[in-house]
Design an enzyme around this catalytic site. Structure first.
Site, PDB file in Angstrom:
ATOM      1  N   LYS A 140      41.408  51.180  57.007  1.00  0.00           N
ATOM      2  CA  LYS A 140      41.059  52.518  57.514  1.00  0.00           C
ATOM      3  C   LYS A 140      41.565  52.745  58.951  1.00  0.00           C
ATOM      4  O   LYS A 140      42.415  53.863  59.203  1.00  0.00           O
ATOM      5  CB  LYS A 140      39.705  52.937  57.476  1.00  0.00           C
ATOM      6  CG  LYS A 140      38.952  52.933  56.075  1.00  0.00           C
ATOM      7  CD  LYS A 140      37.722  53.337  56.067  1.00  0.00           C
ATOM      8  CE  LYS A 140      36.812  52.208  56.584  1.00  0.00           C
ATOM      9  NZ  LYS A 140      36.261  51.217  55.597  1.00  0.00           N
ATOM     10  N   THR A 141      41.240  51.747  59.604  1.00  0.00           N
ATOM     11  CA  THR A 141      41.570  52.006  61.338  1.00  0.00           C
ATOM     12  C   THR A 141      43.264  51.969  61.318  1.00  0.00           C
ATOM     13  O   THR A 141      44.121  52.846  61.849  1.00  0.00           O
ATOM     14  CB  THR A 141      41.252  50.896  62.094  1.00  0.00           C
ATOM     15  OG1 THR A 141      39.965  50.558  61.540  1.00  0.00           O
ATOM     16  CG2 THR A 141      41.621  51.089  63.669  1.00  0.00           C
ATOM     17  N   HIS A 360      30.781  21.102  29.569  1.00  0.00           N
ATOM     18  CA  HIS A 360      30.269  22.575  29.961  1.00  0.00           C
ATOM     19  C   HIS A 360      31.391  23.228  30.278  1.00  0.00           C
ATOM     20  O   HIS A 360      31.344  24.365  29.906  1.00  0.00           O
ATOM     21  CB  HIS A 360      29.089  21.997  31.089  1.00  0.00           C
ATOM     22  CG  HIS A 360      28.546  23.319  31.634  1.00  0.00           C
ATOM     23  ND1 HIS A 360      27.126  23.505  31.340  1.00  0.00           N
ATOM     24  CD2 HIS A 360      29.055  24.285  32.339  1.00  0.00           C
ATOM     25  CE1 HIS A 360      26.830  24.686  31.901  1.00  0.00           C
ATOM     26  NE2 HIS A 360      28.088  25.228  32.619  1.00  0.00           N
ATOM     27  N   GLU A 361      32.164  22.940  31.321  1.00  0.00           N
ATOM     28  CA  GLU A 361      33.064  23.906  31.927  1.00  0.00           C
ATOM     29  C   GLU A 361      34.113  24.121  30.586  1.00  0.00           C
ATOM     30  O   GLU A 361      34.682  25.383  30.504  1.00  0.00           O
ATOM     31  CB  GLU A 361      33.962  23.345  32.886  1.00  0.00           C
ATOM     32  CG  GLU A 361      32.897  22.973  34.238  1.00  0.00           C
ATOM     33  CD  GLU A 361      32.002  24.120  34.625  1.00  0.00           C
ATOM     34  OE1 GLU A 361      32.499  25.395  34.495  1.00  0.00           O
ATOM     35  OE2 GLU A 361      31.256  23.948  35.239  1.00  0.00           O
TER      36      GLU A 361
HETATM   37 ZN    ZN Z   1      28.364  27.190  33.643  1.00  0.00          ZN
END
Ligand code: ZN
Length: 543
Positions: A140-141, A360-361
């Protein structure tokens, strides 16, 4: 006896007064005695110099009091900083990156400023105030400075928070001073821009509380009066206010016609904008020419130019630390994570723990890849970071501003996939699923309670339940049914994920092996494995 005690207590209580009065009396007495001992000539001389001495004394005490107050309230430091600076800003529109739409509006403003005489002759509306709104770090500036440079007029800038003072009235008098300054500048150059950053610091809707509200109110009133005073003037002074506060926070009086009646929204850059920003900052550091800038831009969804600058700098730092003189893709990838998640710390995990994290991943990864309509997996990692054991990085294909049911359901499935994978392989689950559950439940709850995506009830039941007499408006049975529907959504999503993972088990095992071997998989490696298995779902054109 008691009389003496009383006197003693009084003296103890008022020892300062007693000693001062005593000291003064002693001085007067000594002076008297001294004078009477002098010869008359010297006595006259002493008396003659006395008024001058007292005057000097008075002046020096006033000066030291002033210095003391100034230091106490930091006036000197403010004077040094020169919060009002008519700096020779030299920012061109070409230097403002990533916010093309806001730039177009700013160009219009410049045209209006340049044609002001013509506009005046036609009797058109003359610009007084422009409000720039948007999240912090989006420029903005910078844009306000560019307007000043392009229009070729002086630029005064100040931060509204500096105007909120301890002393009532100081802020208001400063506002007046800034406008007077601007008038002088405008007299010399025909026009002037006053830029007020953090306008919301003084422009908040007026409160009539006795505590602290008064000062900002006075400052705000001064600003309003000054802006109204601009109306009849020959020179044009344009006030640009910037704020990252949402609409409605600012006082309505500020937004009335003749005040901040034109708005420029400075939003986060879109894909093309981010590409430009990356290009600009990367040019400042040495980088590998094979670097895929469009992909970086894709990954930086929702990032502001300031954040992108930060990422590039961080990447340069990482490259230097590793003894390279060019920034390569993995440096930037690392920098992204550092900025978002913090530095990784390799914890020693047991083999089982590691394996469970990998599954899990991988669950998250596969669910995203196969079930999510808009998100891509950019990276999967089983290196621990701030509270997490692993992470799957997913980024939407395009910026989405609203979410469909399909999209929300996909988010739930992806969240539940970690849990599903753990349970499928190990027949048990870890505490790592709690954040995933929280996420999934929040989405499902919203769908049913607020978005009308359940089966039986439509409407914003959350609002009803939270209203003052919520217990009256929502029956216990409705509540139960709503919660049942929420749970049903979760169950159905889980089932779908479990089916997917069972079907794709060999692929899942392969990902787990790769993850355990490399700990981190980048986009290319992930895509290669899917392609190898004949499951590639294709990429966005040009990506
Ligand atoms: Zn997770």
């Amino acid at each position: 006896m008691s009389f003496f005690r009383k006197i003693k207590i009084w003296v103890v209580d008022h020892w300062i007064v007693v000693s001062v009065v005593g000291g003064v009396l002693l001085c007067i007495g000594l002076t008297w005695w001294g004078m009477s001992q002098l010869e008359s000539f010297y006595r006259t001389m002493t008396l003659a110099t006395m008024p001058m001495t007292m005057l000097m004394w008075l002046v020096s005490s006033v000066i030291s009091a002033f210095v003391y107050v100034s230091i106490m309230f930091g006036y000197f430091s403010r004077m040094d900083k020169k919060q009002v600076k008519s700096s020779s800003v030299n920012v061109r529109f070409d230097d403002v990156l990533g916010i093309d739409e806001s730039k177009d509006e700013a160009r219009e403003v410049v045209a209006l400023l340049k044609d002001r005489t013509r506009l005046k002759n036609v009797g058109g509306k003359i610009l007084r105030g422009i409000l720039m709104q948007g999240p912090p770090g989006c420029g903005k500036t910078f844009l306000a400075k560019a307007i000043a440079t392009e229009a070729g007029i002086p630029f005064l800038s100040l931060a509204a928070s500096d105007f909120v003072q301890v002393f009532v009235g100081v802020g208001a008098s400063r506002i007046r001073k800034v406008f007077k300054d601007a008038q002088r500048q405008a007299y010399a150059s025909g026009a002037c821009i006053i830029f007020i950053d953090e306008l919301d610091a003084i422009g908040r809707a007026r409160t009539y509380s006795s505590m602290g509200g008064q000062e900002t109110d006075q400052t705000l009133n001064a600003l309003l009066v000054e802006m109204d005073g601009l109306q009849g003037r020959q020179e044009s002074i344009v006030v640009i206010g910037a704020t990252n506060a949402p609409e409605g926070v600012l006082d309505a009086a500020l937004l009335r016609p003749g005040r901040f009646d034109r708005k420029i929204y400075v939003d986060r850059p879109n894909l093309k904008g981010r590409e430009q920003v990356f290009g600009y900052y990367l040019k400042k550091v040495q980088y590998d020419p094979s670097l895929d800038i469009p992909r970086l831009a894709r990954r930086a969804v929702g990032k502001t130019p300031a954040e992108i600058e930060n990422i590039v700098k961080e990447a340069a730092l990482i490259a230097t630390r590793q003894g390279r003189d060019k920034v390569i893709f993995s440096d930037l990838s690392e920098a992204f994570e550092r900025v978002d998640l913090g530095i990784k710390h390799r914890r020693s995990m047991t083999d089982t723990e590691k394996k469970m994290t990998a599954y899990h991943e991988t669950g998250h990864l596969m669910a995203t890849y196969f079930l999510h309509p808009t998100d891509d997996v950019f990276k999967a990692s089983i290196i621990g970071r701030r509270g997490t054991l692993g992470v799957v990085w997913k980024v939407p294909r395009e910026e989405l501003h609203s979410h469909t049911k399909v999209h929300l359901l996909a988010n739930i499935k992806v969240s539940l996939a970690g849990y599903a994978a753990e349970r499928m392989v190990f027949n048990t689950s870890t505490s790592g699923v709690s954040a995933d559950f929280e996420n999934a439940m929040a989405i499902a709850h919203n769908m049913v309670w607020q978005l009308g995506m359940g089966k039986k009830y439509i409407g914003d039941w959350e609002m009803v339940a939270n209203s003052a007499n919520g217990s009256l408006n929502i029956s216990e049975s409705a509540r139960t049914e709503l919660n049942e529907e929420t749970n049903q959504i979760l169950q159905e999503c889980l089932k779908e994920v479990e089916e997917l993972l069972t079907k794709e088990r060999p692929l899942m095992d392969r990902f787990v092996l790769e993850l355990l071997r490399k700990e981190e998989l980048e986009y290319d490696e992930i895509e290669a494995i899917f392609r190898d298995a004949g499951k590639a779902r294709g990429m966005l054109p040009g990506f």
